[in-house]
Design a protein around this motif. Structure first.
Motif, PDB file in Angstrom:
ATOM      1  N   ASN A 102       0.661  -1.225   0.080  1.00  9.91           N
ATOM      2  CA  ASN A 102       0.000   0.006  -0.109  1.00  9.91           C
ATOM      3  C   ASN A 102       0.711   1.307  -0.177  1.00  9.91           C
ATOM      4  O   ASN A 102       0.683   2.159   0.623  1.00  9.91           O
ATOM      5  CB  ASN A 102      -1.116   0.055   1.172  1.00  9.91           C
ATOM      6  N   PRO A 103       2.018   1.340  -0.935  1.00  5.61           N
ATOM      7  CA  PRO A 103       2.431   2.541  -1.014  1.00  5.61           C
ATOM      8  C   PRO A 103       1.764   3.766  -1.469  1.00  5.61           C
ATOM      9  O   PRO A 103       0.947   3.779  -2.273  1.00  5.61           O
ATOM     10  CB  PRO A 103       3.510   2.123  -1.854  1.00  5.61           C
ATOM     11  N   ASP A 104       2.459   5.043  -1.022  1.00  2.00           N
ATOM     12  CA  ASP A 104       1.720   6.087  -1.697  1.00  2.00           C
ATOM     13  C   ASP A 104       2.218   6.319  -3.094  1.00  2.00           C
ATOM     14  O   ASP A 104       1.509   7.197  -3.991  1.00  2.00           O
ATOM     15  CB  ASP A 104       2.115   7.206  -0.724  1.00  2.00           C
ATOM     16  N   ILE A 105       3.492   6.058  -3.414  1.00  3.24           N
ATOM     17  CA  ILE A 105       4.063   6.104  -4.708  1.00  3.24           C
ATOM     18  C   ILE A 105       5.003   5.026  -4.996  1.00  3.24           C
ATOM     19  O   ILE A 105       5.680   4.437  -4.354  1.00  3.24           O
ATOM     20  CB  ILE A 105       4.803   7.455  -4.598  1.00  3.24           C
ATOM     21  N   ILE A 106       4.842   4.718  -6.289  1.00  6.90           N
ATOM     22  CA  ILE A 106       5.612   3.659  -6.935  1.00  6.90           C
ATOM     23  C   ILE A 106       6.315   4.052  -8.125  1.00  6.90           C
ATOM     24  O   ILE A 106       5.843   4.648  -8.994  1.00  6.90           O
ATOM     25  CB  ILE A 106       4.727   2.433  -7.217  1.00  6.90           C
ATOM     26  N   ALA A 107       7.907   3.933  -7.891  1.00  4.63           N
ATOM     27  CA  ALA A 107       8.645   4.533  -9.157  1.00  4.63           C
ATOM     28  C   ALA A 107       9.105   3.143  -9.962  1.00  4.63           C
ATOM     29  O   ALA A 107       9.643   2.099  -9.180  1.00  4.63           O
ATOM     30  CB  ALA A 107       9.792   5.179  -8.558  1.00  4.63           C
ATOM     31  N   ILE A 108       8.921   3.111 -11.106  1.00  3.93           N
ATOM     32  CA  ILE A 108       9.388   1.868 -12.014  1.00  3.93           C
ATOM     33  C   ILE A 108      10.385   2.439 -13.051  1.00  3.93           C
ATOM     34  O   ILE A 108      10.052   3.443 -13.863  1.00  3.93           O
ATOM     35  CB  ILE A 108       8.168   1.499 -12.668  1.00  3.93           C
TER      36      ILE A 108
ATOM     37  N   LYS B 255      -1.016   7.666  -5.298  1.00  7.25           N
ATOM     38  CA  LYS B 255      -2.475   7.401  -5.015  1.00  7.25           C
ATOM     39  C   LYS B 255      -3.175   8.529  -5.525  1.00  7.25           C
ATOM     40  O   LYS B 255      -2.592   9.646  -5.499  1.00  7.25           O
ATOM     41  CB  LYS B 255      -2.373   7.436  -3.537  1.00  7.25           C
ATOM     42  N   LYS B 256      -4.358   8.455  -5.937  1.00  7.75           N
ATOM     43  CA  LYS B 256      -5.326   9.239  -6.602  1.00  7.75           C
ATOM     44  C   LYS B 256      -5.680  10.365  -5.469  1.00  7.75           C
ATOM     45  O   LYS B 256      -5.935  11.534  -6.107  1.00  7.75           O
ATOM     46  CB  LYS B 256      -6.616   8.628  -7.094  1.00  7.75           C
ATOM     47  N   ASP B 257      -5.374  10.431  -4.457  1.00 11.23           N
ATOM     48  CA  ASP B 257      -5.501  11.678  -3.681  1.00 11.23           C
ATOM     49  C   ASP B 257      -4.516  12.482  -3.620  1.00 11.23           C
ATOM     50  O   ASP B 257      -4.591  13.566  -3.018  1.00 11.23           O
ATOM     51  CB  ASP B 257      -6.060  11.028  -2.444  1.00 11.23           C
ATOM     52  N   LEU B 258      -3.421  12.130  -4.219  1.00 14.11           N
ATOM     53  CA  LEU B 258      -2.045  13.005  -4.284  1.00 14.11           C
ATOM     54  C   LEU B 258      -2.201  13.750  -5.764  1.00 14.11           C
ATOM     55  O   LEU B 258      -2.844  13.265  -6.581  1.00 14.11           O
ATOM     56  CB  LEU B 258      -0.907  12.070  -4.521  1.00 14.11           C
ATOM     57  N   THR B 259      -1.690  15.008  -5.642  1.00 14.99           N
ATOM     58  CA  THR B 259      -1.908  15.747  -7.015  1.00 14.99           C
ATOM     59  C   THR B 259      -0.471  16.377  -7.460  1.00 14.99           C
ATOM     60  O   THR B 259      -0.400  17.739  -7.514  1.00 14.99           O
ATOM     61  CB  THR B 259      -3.048  16.835  -6.704  1.00 14.99           C
TER      62      THR B 259
ATOM     63  N   LYS C 185      -4.373  -2.306 -23.460  1.00  4.46           N
ATOM     64  CA  LYS C 185      -4.414  -3.605 -22.713  1.00  4.46           C
ATOM     65  C   LYS C 185      -3.439  -3.322 -21.588  1.00  4.46           C
ATOM     66  O   LYS C 185      -3.985  -3.526 -20.312  1.00  4.46           O
ATOM     67  CB  LYS C 185      -3.537  -4.849 -23.600  1.00  4.46           C
ATOM     68  N   HIS C 186      -2.245  -2.564 -21.781  1.00  8.46           N
ATOM     69  CA  HIS C 186      -1.590  -2.178 -20.575  1.00  8.46           C
ATOM     70  C   HIS C 186      -2.409  -1.465 -19.585  1.00  8.46           C
ATOM     71  O   HIS C 186      -2.506  -1.472 -18.142  1.00  8.46           O
ATOM     72  CB  HIS C 186      -0.385  -1.412 -21.058  1.00  8.46           C
ATOM     73  N   LYS C 187      -3.406  -0.605 -19.998  1.00  6.02           N
ATOM     74  CA  LYS C 187      -3.870   0.570 -19.308  1.00  6.02           C
ATOM     75  C   LYS C 187      -4.995  -0.353 -18.548  1.00  6.02           C
ATOM     76  O   LYS C 187      -5.307  -0.037 -17.219  1.00  6.02           O
ATOM     77  CB  LYS C 187      -4.694   1.500 -19.899  1.00  6.02           C
ATOM     78  N   GLU C 188      -5.661  -1.244 -18.991  1.00  5.93           N
ATOM     79  CA  GLU C 188      -6.735  -2.014 -18.680  1.00  5.93           C
ATOM     80  C   GLU C 188      -5.966  -3.021 -17.378  1.00  5.93           C
ATOM     81  O   GLU C 188      -6.780  -3.055 -16.391  1.00  5.93           O
ATOM     82  CB  GLU C 188      -7.415  -2.893 -19.533  1.00  5.93           C
ATOM     83  N   ILE C 189      -4.972  -3.517 -17.745  1.00 12.63           N
ATOM     84  CA  ILE C 189      -4.127  -4.331 -16.451  1.00 12.63           C
ATOM     85  C   ILE C 189      -4.109  -3.609 -15.348  1.00 12.63           C
ATOM     86  O   ILE C 189      -4.224  -3.689 -14.236  1.00 12.63           O
ATOM     87  CB  ILE C 189      -3.067  -5.081 -17.156  1.00 12.63           C
ATOM     88  N   LEU C 190      -3.181  -2.158 -15.615  1.00 17.20           N
ATOM     89  CA  LEU C 190      -2.981  -1.533 -14.692  1.00 17.20           C
ATOM     90  C   LEU C 190      -3.975  -0.769 -13.528  1.00 17.20           C
ATOM     91  O   LEU C 190      -4.033  -0.949 -12.449  1.00 17.20           O
ATOM     92  CB  LEU C 190      -2.030  -0.034 -15.219  1.00 17.20           C
ATOM     93  N   SER C 191      -4.953  -0.443 -14.403  1.00 16.91           N
ATOM     94  CA  SER C 191      -6.219  -0.222 -13.655  1.00 16.91           C
ATOM     95  C   SER C 191      -6.550  -1.031 -12.868  1.00 16.91           C
ATOM     96  O   SER C 191      -7.226  -0.918 -11.701  1.00 16.91           O
ATOM     97  CB  SER C 191      -7.331   0.354 -14.558  1.00 16.91           C
ATOM     98  N   ALA C 192      -6.848  -2.518 -13.345  1.00 18.18           N
ATOM     99  CA  ALA C 192      -7.156  -3.622 -12.370  1.00 18.18           C
ATOM    100  C   ALA C 192      -6.403  -3.987 -11.279  1.00 18.18           C
ATOM    101  O   ALA C 192      -6.786  -4.227 -10.084  1.00 18.18           O
ATOM    102  CB  ALA C 192      -7.321  -4.983 -13.309  1.00 18.18           C
ATOM    103  N   MET C 193      -4.995  -3.709 -11.358  1.00 21.20           N
ATOM    104  CA  MET C 193      -3.908  -4.197 -10.645  1.00 21.20           C
ATOM    105  C   MET C 193      -3.697  -3.067  -9.624  1.00 21.20           C
ATOM    106  O   MET C 193      -3.564  -3.301  -8.332  1.00 21.20           O
ATOM    107  CB  MET C 193      -2.624  -4.592 -11.271  1.00 21.20           C
ATOM    108  N   PHE C 194      -3.797  -1.826  -9.934  1.00 21.85           N
ATOM    109  CA  PHE C 194      -3.795  -0.470  -9.196  1.00 21.85           C
ATOM    110  C   PHE C 194      -4.843   0.292  -9.089  1.00 21.85           C
ATOM    111  O   PHE C 194      -4.717   1.468  -9.656  1.00 21.85           O
ATOM    112  CB  PHE C 194      -2.268  -0.067  -9.547  1.00 21.85           C
ATOM    113  N   PRO C 195      -6.026  -0.128  -8.850  1.00 21.49           N
ATOM    114  CA  PRO C 195      -7.297   0.814  -9.032  1.00 21.49           C
ATOM    115  C   PRO C 195      -7.274   2.037  -8.359  1.00 21.49           C
ATOM    116  O   PRO C 195      -7.889   3.165  -8.810  1.00 21.49           O
ATOM    117  CB  PRO C 195      -8.358   0.012  -8.625  1.00 21.49           C
ATOM    118  N   ASP C 196      -6.416   2.150  -6.928  1.00 20.25           N
ATOM    119  CA  ASP C 196      -6.439   3.552  -6.436  1.00 20.25           C
ATOM    120  C   ASP C 196      -5.340   4.503  -6.766  1.00 20.25           C
ATOM    121  O   ASP C 196      -4.920   5.334  -6.297  1.00 20.25           O
ATOM    122  CB  ASP C 196      -6.219   3.061  -4.991  1.00 20.25           C
TER     123      ASP C 196
END
Length: 275
Positions: free
Chosen positions: A36-42, A90-94, A55-66
């Motif tokens: 549950n990290p606030d930020i993930i750097a890849i 996290k989506k609450d970060l801007t 397809k990538h976007k669909e998978i990312l949305s499913a794996m990391f919905p928040d």
């Protein structure tokens, strides 16, 4: 705040392949999500210049919905499907995302190597540092990169504190790799690259892992895939780092590696900081 950084060695393969390695990589992504990290750097996403596919976007949305995400890919005249970076947050970060060019040599500025997130009180930035190459063909360019990158971080640090992560492709000291005696002329442990990392730290930054854990040995972030026994024998290198501005180093509470089991190559690194 909890942050995780990882050189994934192809996000495309991780999301779409059914190979044994890809399945192991997805297991690591699940482990990261469970933290549950606030930020993930890849780093080393290896996506095409247009970024994630549908397809990538669909998978990312499913794996990391928040999480929302930003990305940067290699673009011409640099090689296609090479290097590349991404942030999930996290989506609450801007944050405000920027994609700096640092005046690096050759095509390095076009290889998608740096993304910076600006928050009101600090910066979070990631890097995938160019490798000097097996025969050190890119060593002189790497030295110039190191100089320019340090100058970039210093400029950020003048504005507000910096939290920097990534694959720096450098084992800083002899305790940062298993066999230093055999690698003084190997990419990632040359005197020139180590001097570049010295310069970066002396410019006002702290290696958070050493700050928290001291001079512990036999703790690494990368094991060669091509050497079958490297991971099993823990014959590794520590080349991935969380660096922080010196003035916030005392705010770091955790800086450690995340276990990837039998999967070789890089492991994710975790930082917790009160900021």
């Amino acid at each position: 705040m909890r942050l995780i950084s990882w050189n994934i060695d192809s996000l495309n393969a991780a999301l779409t392949s059914e190979s044994d390695r890809a399945k192991k990589t997805r297991k690591v992504l699940e482990t990261i999500q469970n933290q549950n990290p606030d930020i993930i750097a890849i780093q080393e996403t290896k996506l095409r210049s247009t970024g994630p596919t549908k397809k990538h976007k669909e998978i990312l949305s499913a794996m990391f919905p928040d999480y929302a995400y930003v990305w940067r890919s290699s673009v011409e005249p640099a090689r296609k499907g090479y290097a590349g970076t991404m942030y999930l947050y996290k989506k609450d970060l801007t944050p405000k995302a920027t994609y700096p060019e640092i005046g690096a040599p050759s095509t390095m500025d076009q290889e998608g190597r740096i993304i910076t997130l600006e928050f009101p009180e600090f910066f979070v930035t990631e890097v995938y540092t160019p490798n000097a190459g097996g025969d050190l063909k890119r060593l002189s360019e790497r030295q110039e990169w190191d100089k320019k990158y340090a100058e970039y971080l210093v400029e950020l640090d003048k504005q507000k504190p910096v939290i920097a992560s990534g694959d720096y492709n450098c084992a800083h000291t002899e305790i940062d790799l298993k066999h230093p005696e055999n690698n003084h002329h190997s990419a990632g442990f040359t005197d020139e690259e180590r001097a570049g990392f010295d310069n970066l730290l002396k410019s006002g930054f702290t290696d958070s892992f050493r700050k928290v854990n001291g001079n512990v040995k036999d703790v690494y972030t990368w094991w060669a895939q091509r050497v079958r026994t490297a991971k099993a024998n823990n014959s590794g290198w520590r080349i991935d780092y969380w660096l922080v501005s010196d003035r916030i180093a005392n705010k770091v509470s955790r800086s450690e590696m995340i276990d990837t089991g039998e999967r070789a190559d890089h492991c994710p690194i975790l930082l917790e900081i009160e900021i």
